[in-house]
Design a protein around this motif. Structure first.
Motif, PDB file in Angstrom:
ATOM      1  N   LYS A  94    -121.376   2.256-107.935  1.00  0.00           N
ATOM      2  CA  LYS A  94    -120.826   2.307-108.849  1.00  0.00           C
ATOM      3  C   LYS A  94    -120.202   3.745-109.408  1.00  0.00           C
ATOM      4  O   LYS A  94    -121.578   3.352-110.501  1.00  0.00           O
ATOM      5  CB  LYS A  94    -120.394   0.411-109.305  1.00  0.00           C
ATOM      6  CG  LYS A  94    -119.611   0.370-110.334  1.00  0.00           C
ATOM      7  CD  LYS A  94    -119.293  -0.908-111.435  1.00  0.00           C
ATOM      8  CE  LYS A  94    -118.640  -0.916-112.265  1.00  0.00           C
ATOM      9  NZ  LYS A  94    -118.124  -2.369-113.097  1.00  0.00           N
ATOM     10  N   ILE A  97    -119.293   5.468-116.587  1.00  0.00           N
ATOM     11  CA  ILE A  97    -119.288   7.375-116.958  1.00  0.00           C
ATOM     12  C   ILE A  97    -119.262   6.813-118.835  1.00  0.00           C
ATOM     13  O   ILE A  97    -118.860   5.616-118.679  1.00  0.00           O
ATOM     14  CB  ILE A  97    -117.274   8.000-116.600  1.00  0.00           C
ATOM     15  CG1 ILE A  97    -116.701   6.980-116.812  1.00  0.00           C
ATOM     16  CG2 ILE A  97    -117.719   8.861-115.324  1.00  0.00           C
ATOM     17  CD1 ILE A  97    -115.168   7.745-116.490  1.00  0.00           C
ATOM     18  N   ALA A 271    -104.435   8.009-101.974  1.00  0.00           N
ATOM     19  CA  ALA A 271    -104.214   7.318-102.753  1.00  0.00           C
ATOM     20  C   ALA A 271    -104.214   6.718-103.927  1.00  0.00           C
ATOM     21  O   ALA A 271    -104.336   6.030-105.329  1.00  0.00           O
ATOM     22  CB  ALA A 271    -104.245   4.681-101.731  1.00  0.00           C
ATOM     23  N   LEU A 272    -105.923   6.932-103.323  1.00  0.00           N
ATOM     24  CA  LEU A 272    -106.720   7.565-105.010  1.00  0.00           C
ATOM     25  C   LEU A 272    -105.947   8.287-106.330  1.00  0.00           C
ATOM     26  O   LEU A 272    -106.873   8.666-106.732  1.00  0.00           O
ATOM     27  CB  LEU A 272    -108.418   7.221-104.620  1.00  0.00           C
ATOM     28  CG  LEU A 272    -109.118   6.543-103.848  1.00  0.00           C
ATOM     29  CD1 LEU A 272    -110.419   6.926-103.832  1.00  0.00           C
ATOM     30  CD2 LEU A 272    -109.217   5.901-105.190  1.00  0.00           C
ATOM     31  N   GLY A 273    -105.421   8.701-105.717  1.00  0.00           N
ATOM     32  CA  GLY A 273    -104.831  10.122-106.871  1.00  0.00           C
ATOM     33  C   GLY A 273    -105.418  11.005-106.241  1.00  0.00           C
ATOM     34  O   GLY A 273    -105.827  12.473-106.822  1.00  0.00           O
ATOM     35  N   THR A 275    -106.938  15.219-106.198  1.00  0.00           N
ATOM     36  CA  THR A 275    -106.436  16.443-105.724  1.00  0.00           C
ATOM     37  C   THR A 275    -107.454  17.644-105.316  1.00  0.00           C
ATOM     38  O   THR A 275    -108.529  17.022-105.752  1.00  0.00           O
ATOM     39  CB  THR A 275    -106.251  16.962-106.960  1.00  0.00           C
ATOM     40  OG1 THR A 275    -106.425  16.394-108.444  1.00  0.00           O
ATOM     41  CG2 THR A 275    -104.420  16.110-106.931  1.00  0.00           C
ATOM     42  N   PHE A 415    -112.011  13.339-113.460  1.00  0.00           N
ATOM     43  CA  PHE A 415    -111.767  11.505-114.117  1.00  0.00           C
ATOM     44  C   PHE A 415    -111.202  10.766-112.569  1.00  0.00           C
ATOM     45  O   PHE A 415    -112.807   9.957-112.210  1.00  0.00           O
ATOM     46  CB  PHE A 415    -110.841  11.801-115.351  1.00  0.00           C
ATOM     47  CG  PHE A 415    -110.924  10.174-115.604  1.00  0.00           C
ATOM     48  CD1 PHE A 415    -112.124   9.535-116.070  1.00  0.00           C
ATOM     49  CD2 PHE A 415    -109.846   9.749-115.953  1.00  0.00           C
ATOM     50  CE1 PHE A 415    -111.933   8.254-116.529  1.00  0.00           C
ATOM     51  CE2 PHE A 415    -109.803   8.242-115.830  1.00  0.00           C
ATOM     52  CZ  PHE A 415    -110.565   7.882-116.755  1.00  0.00           C
ATOM     53  N   VAL A 416    -110.215  11.432-112.182  1.00  0.00           N
ATOM     54  CA  VAL A 416    -109.733  10.975-110.442  1.00  0.00           C
ATOM     55  C   VAL A 416    -110.261  10.861-109.706  1.00  0.00           C
ATOM     56  O   VAL A 416    -111.084   9.448-109.057  1.00  0.00           O
ATOM     57  CB  VAL A 416    -108.377  11.622-110.892  1.00  0.00           C
ATOM     58  CG1 VAL A 416    -107.590  10.704-109.947  1.00  0.00           C
ATOM     59  CG2 VAL A 416    -107.595  11.051-111.499  1.00  0.00           C
ATOM     60  N   GLN A 419    -113.577   8.271-108.610  1.00  0.00           N
ATOM     61  CA  GLN A 419    -113.410   7.596-107.703  1.00  0.00           C
ATOM     62  C   GLN A 419    -113.128   7.375-106.976  1.00  0.00           C
ATOM     63  O   GLN A 419    -113.509   6.396-106.168  1.00  0.00           O
ATOM     64  CB  GLN A 419    -111.679   7.036-108.281  1.00  0.00           C
ATOM     65  CG  GLN A 419    -111.572   6.849-109.529  1.00  0.00           C
ATOM     66  CD  GLN A 419    -110.285   5.895-109.839  1.00  0.00           C
ATOM     67  OE1 GLN A 419    -110.238   4.763-109.822  1.00  0.00           O
ATOM     68  NE2 GLN A 419    -109.445   6.585-110.210  1.00  0.00           N
ATOM     69  N   VAL A 447    -114.573  14.208-117.087  1.00  0.00           N
ATOM     70  CA  VAL A 447    -114.758  13.366-116.890  1.00  0.00           C
ATOM     71  C   VAL A 447    -114.532  12.777-118.231  1.00  0.00           C
ATOM     72  O   VAL A 447    -113.357  11.429-118.219  1.00  0.00           O
ATOM     73  CB  VAL A 447    -115.460  12.544-115.902  1.00  0.00           C
ATOM     74  CG1 VAL A 447    -115.411  10.976-115.733  1.00  0.00           C
ATOM     75  CG2 VAL A 447    -115.628  13.657-115.249  1.00  0.00           C
TER      76      VAL A 447
END
Lengths: 449, 165
Positions: A94, A97, A271-273, A275, A415-416, A419, A447
């Motif tokens: 996990k 941040i 799905a998690l976005g 890029t 930041f994305v 995940q 982030v």
């Protein structure tokens, strides 16, 4: 590993962020980690929780939760990971941040559009010019002048953006090498990045945090001899990149360390976005430079590098080859660089030239007003996104007609992307955790903002 | 787009996916209500908008202009992307101040997990059905939601050396 805590609930004193031991894990929690991404039902997720681990085997005294970071050299700043380990195996992970959160979006609301560049450039400090570019493009779109930017300014922006991509990826190669144990690579990567930064220093005056790309154009024209400097970088790099191929790409230990590590599927990544190189490593050919062209990217030829396994090696190889593609683009830019203005001749956003201030009172007042008060931006909201080295960097600005943005939000790729870490680490080895973090290439300044 | 040359001044407001749409500097924005929010997103997912690149919020309570000011205090803004059609779409949902809650988009877009936590942290908007709604950037025990407009910017009093009193 800084901290070692046994898996007793409450031992970490982290409130809601606490990760509980597997033995008391609910199906809902497992669902959160993987189930929803894989489109699983709760029962399926529940079986997954016990699927590869015998629950009797993983009792509380056999699995342990350790904290990796926030003070750990391989976490690229202050990323903290809670890892549940069974021996050497990572059962769950996990990311936590916020250690570098300085409220830059709040600060941005108090800075004029003129000053905003100095703020956003510090977010992703490894690709500052891309941050400035997306901010400037958003402001220009709000002003309605995005079509009127002079050609030379547009091509200069492309040149700087691509060189920045190269410097950022070179630093990735350096840190990736260091994390995995190829320490000489660290020195090589920094060395090559320095060549690019030296050029930036010549052009913008600073190595980082340039505030050079501004709404309306750029702060200054390219200095004399810039073409030779760029050519010098372009001539020097190919041999060095070939060296990296020998040093790393073709090296069995390197491949062994990265191949098959931190695998993520295209379905999960979308799905998690995610890029950027992470999405491309899974085989999805998505690059905003090609798919939603901005600046003049539709005028230059380049390939979108795509991986096939979605592992750490693919992400490494993509970034290495993106440097080569960027060099191709830069060569094309050198051929095409037009002459002309480096900023828009719109009195509203452009300060008067220095020489005019000495002879004209109006110019002096104008100069004073534009730097103290700023310029007013029409009411509206806009989202502009470009391809930064780490993925889609977006800027969402709401303006209420005043000289300061009413709300400024940066869509930070790291930041994305962070995940993705729990999905990549699941069932890997703790030694590979370092390789996985490194392959995501997060910049914590971005982030946490 | 649904409305083109046929639309006149008296025509009903243009809609798409059953929601009011607007145009913001050439970008398409749809405005579902809080009740139709999740249903609209479901339609959008089926219509190839498979990735949610961004989710954020705006607090309009101090908005200076009266023209474009929304009726409710908060608005949650999503940026969706269709990889297939290379298209972007923005979704804006109004959230009232009296009841700052909204259904979570997590089941449709798992990538919004961190973003919804950020909005919760910064604006205090609660997402119903979010698996782990806790503060993400601020410390656990922080009081207040920093990006709200009534949250003051902190100041540290500075005493310059040699200045009068």
């Amino acid at each position: 590993m800084t901290d070692l805590i046994t898996a007793t609930p409450g031992a970490t004193a982290e409130g809601n962020q606490e990760m509980r031991a597997r033995s008391e894990l609910t199906a809902r929690e497992v669902m959160r980690e993987v189930g929803a991404v894989l489109r699983m039902t709760e029962t399926q997720a529940a079986t997954l929780a016990t699927d590869n681990v015998d629950p009797t085997e993983v009792s509380e005294d056999q699995s342990m939760i350790i904290n990796m970071g926030p003070q750990h050299p391989s976490t690229h700043g202050v990323l903290r990971l809670m890892l549940e380990l069974q021996g050497e195996r990572v059962l769950r992970c996990k990311p936590i941040i916020g250690y570098l959160h300085t409220g830059m979006e709040k600060t941005g609301e108090d800075l004029t559009f003129m000053q905003g560049g100095t703020n956003v450039t510090r977010m992703d400090y490894l690709s500052p010019l891309n941050n400035e570019l997306v901010f400037s493009m958003a402001v220009e779109k709000l002003l309605g002048i995005d079509e009127d930017i002079p050609e030379r300014a547009v091509w200069m922006r492309m040149l700087l953006s691509e060189l920045n991509r190269m410097s950022s990826h070179l630093l990735f190669l350096a840190t990736n090498g260091m994390d995995i144990g190829a320490v000489s690579m660290m020195i090589y990567g920094w060395r090559e990045r320095e060549e690019v930064l030296r050029f930036f220093q010549k052009v913008t005056g600073l190595r980082m945090n340039h505030n050079f790309i501004r709404p309306g154009g750029l702060a200054a024209d390219l200095p004399g001899g810039w073409r030779d400097d760029v050519l010098d970088i372009l001539d020097r790099l190919p041999d060095r990149l070939a060296e990296y191929d020998v040093l790393m790409t073709e090296q069995p230990i390197w491949r062994e360390r990265l191949q098959g590590v931190g695998v993520i599927t295209a379905q999960e990544a979308v799905a998690l976005g995610a890029t950027g190189p992470i999405l491309r490593s899974t085989g999805v050919a998505w690059d905003l430079r090609r798919d939603m062209p901005y600046l003049r990217y539709d005028d230059v030829e380049f390939d979108v590098i795509v991986g096939s396994y979605g592992d750490a090696f693919d992400r490494y190889a993509i970034r290495l080859n993106e440097i080569r593609e960027s060099m191709r683009i830069v060569r094309r830019i050198l051929d095409r660089m037009p002459s002309g203005d480096y900023r828009i001749q719109d009195k509203k956003v452009t300060p008067p030239p220095r020489a005019r201030i000495d002879e004209s009172m109006e110019a002096l007042i104008h100069h004073f007003k534009i730097f103290t008060e700023g310029f007013k931006v029409p009411e509206g909201e806009v989202y502009v996104a470009i391809e930064s080295p780490r993925g889609e960097i977006g800027c969402y600005i709401v303006s209420d007609g005043s000289p300061k943005p009413y709300r400024i939000h940066m869509r930070a790729p790291s930041f994305v992307n962070i995940q993705c870490l729990p999905h990549m680490m699941r069932d890997g080895l703790v030694a590979d955790a370092v390789a996985v973090i490194s392959s995501v290439d997060p910049v914590l300044g971005e982030v946490d903002r | 787009m649904d409305n083109d040359a046929t639309a006149t001044e008296h025509a009903p407001a243009p809609t798409r996916y059953g929601c009011r749409i607007s145009d913001s500097r050439g970008q398409v924005v749809i405005h579902p209500t809080r009740d139709t929010y999740i249903a609209t997103l479901k339609v959008l997912v089926d219509d190839t908008f498979v990735s949610c690149t961004d989710l954020t919020a705006v607090d309009y309570s101090a908005y200076a202009s009266r023209v474009g000011r929304p009726t409710e205090r908060f608005e949650v803004v999503l940026n969706l992307i269709s990889l297939e059609r290379r298209e972007r779409l923005r979704v804006r949902v109004a959230v009232p101040e009296s009841d700052p809650t909204l259904d979570s988009a997590f089941d449709l877009y798992p990538g919004t997990e961190a973003m919804e936590r950020e909005v919760y942290d910064m604006f205090g908007i609660e997402f119903v059905g979010h698996p782990d709604l806790s503060r993400i950037l601020m410390p656990e025990d922080w009081v207040g939601h920093p990006l709200r407009k009534d949250y003051a910017i902190g100041r540290i009093p500075v005493q310059f050396k040699g200045s009068p009193s």
